[in-house]
Design an enzyme around this catalytic site. Structure first.
Site, PDB file in Angstrom:
ATOM      1  N   TYR A 231       0.842  -1.203   0.000  1.00 18.92           N
ATOM      2  CA  TYR A 231       0.000   0.000   0.000  1.00 18.92           C
ATOM      3  C   TYR A 231       0.876   1.252   0.000  1.00 18.92           C
ATOM      4  O   TYR A 231       1.895   1.296   0.700  1.00 18.92           O
ATOM      5  CB  TYR A 231      -0.886   0.040   1.250  1.00 18.92           C
ATOM      6  N   HIS A 239      -6.055   1.824  -1.266  1.00 22.10           N
ATOM      7  CA  HIS A 239      -6.080   0.456  -1.775  1.00 22.10           C
ATOM      8  C   HIS A 239      -4.646   0.016  -2.051  1.00 22.10           C
ATOM      9  O   HIS A 239      -3.768   0.844  -2.303  1.00 22.10           O
ATOM     10  CB  HIS A 239      -6.901   0.376  -3.069  1.00 22.10           C
ATOM     11  N   LYS A 270      -4.586  -4.215  -9.623  1.00 22.50           N
ATOM     12  CA  LYS A 270      -3.281  -4.197  -8.999  1.00 22.50           C
ATOM     13  C   LYS A 270      -2.243  -4.689 -10.006  1.00 22.50           C
ATOM     14  O   LYS A 270      -2.594  -5.223 -11.057  1.00 22.50           O
ATOM     15  CB  LYS A 270      -3.257  -5.072  -7.738  1.00 22.50           C
TER      16      LYS A 270
END
Length: 299
Positions: A231, A239, A270
């Site tokens: 993070y 997020h 991601k």
């Protein structure tokens, strides 16, 4: 120093102050595994204790932020004297709860005293308590005069109402859930921490330490099939950006596995990152991202 408490090969933080300090000052996240004292039957929001990852423990010990301890009293059955202390403590809590219950009930009765007195007067005169019949009866001036002439002692009525309150059963009393053990003895010993002890653990720890020293917040990545989630700031506000998987530098990754991992990372917005040792034993990263119908590699 912050005390990390070892129990059955797991390391916990039980103090709320220590948890806050670790999170704010040292970016240590861990994982809550306990229930909330006021909402013990739900599992959406968890509370203390905080379970630490082995990498977090190793980092805190290496940086001399904390010490690893073990309470010998947790390794043996409670003594008779401790059981007696606990029973006396529960009796004190029970008495306090009963006192609070009566105090709260007294507050409610006092707030409703005018209505209770009015109801008592009606019963003395034999007036119906149903709303429609009450309005009809109270419209008679003689009835109003009779009601006004009845005198009722408020204190006696209060005591009468309080006497109706049933005694609190011990089985219905609330049970206190401690977040700190209240009867700790002085039998504390410092424990040696043996993580990391093999190649895989060393790779995980060095990766975690490297990311932590870069200023990231790092948590477990199990829920996305990785070793870590990274993070840019506190996970409460941000997020995660990367899913980290630790691999041996010479390990072959089947194309189906690589595709699956990268597709998962893409789906949850991601970047899939592989971490491995370089020739000089420093940590090197290799990332993969989907772009339209192709998968691109970044080093």
């Amino acid at each position: 120093m912050i005390d990390l408490i070892l129990s059955r090969n797991n390391v916990y933080i039980w103090s709320a102050e220590d948890w806050l300090k670790l999170r704010k000052d040292y970016r240590i996240i861990g994982e809550f595994i306990g229930c909330l004292p006021k909402k013990p039957r739900q599992d959406i929001f968890l509370g203390l204790p905080l379970l630490l990852q082995p990498e977090e423990v190793s980092l805190l010990l290496e940086k001399k932020i904390a010490r690893l301890i073990q309470y010998s009293c947790f390794q043996r059955a409670p003594s008779d004297s401790l059981k007696q202390i606990f029973e006396e403590y529960r009796n004190i809590l029970y008495a306090e709860q009963e006192k609070c219950l009566r105090k709260e009930r007294q507050k409610q009765v006092i707030g409703m005293m005018d209505r209770i007195i009015e109801g008592k007067k009606r019963k003395i005169l034999g007036i119906e308590t149903k709303k429609k019949k009450t309005k009809k009866s109270l419209s008679d001036p003689k009835v109003q005069t009779a009601l006004n002439n009845i005198e009722i002692n408020r204190q006696d009525l209060l005591e009468e109402e309080m006497a109706k309150l049933p005694k609190l059963d011990k089985n219905e009393a609330l049970i206190q859930i401690h977040t700190v053990y209240p009867w700790i003895d002085k039998d504390i010993k410092t424990v040696e921490w043996k993580y990391p002890s093999n190649y895989k653990q060393q790779l995980r720890y060095k990766t975690y330490k490297n990311l932590w020293e870069k200023g990231y917040y790092v948590s477990s990545g199990e829920k996305f099939g990785g070793d870590f989630l990274v993070y840019p700031g506190d996970p409460i506000m941000f997020h995660s950006q990367f899913i980290i998987l630790c691999k041996h530098e010479n390990e072959e990754i089947p194309i189906t596995e690589l595709s699956a991992q990268c597709r998962i990372a893409c789906h949850v917005r991601k970047t899939q990152v592989y971490a491995f040792f370089s020739e000089n034993q420093s940590i090197k990263y290799q990332s993969f991202q989907w772009a339209e119908n192709a998968m691109f590699e970044n080093v």
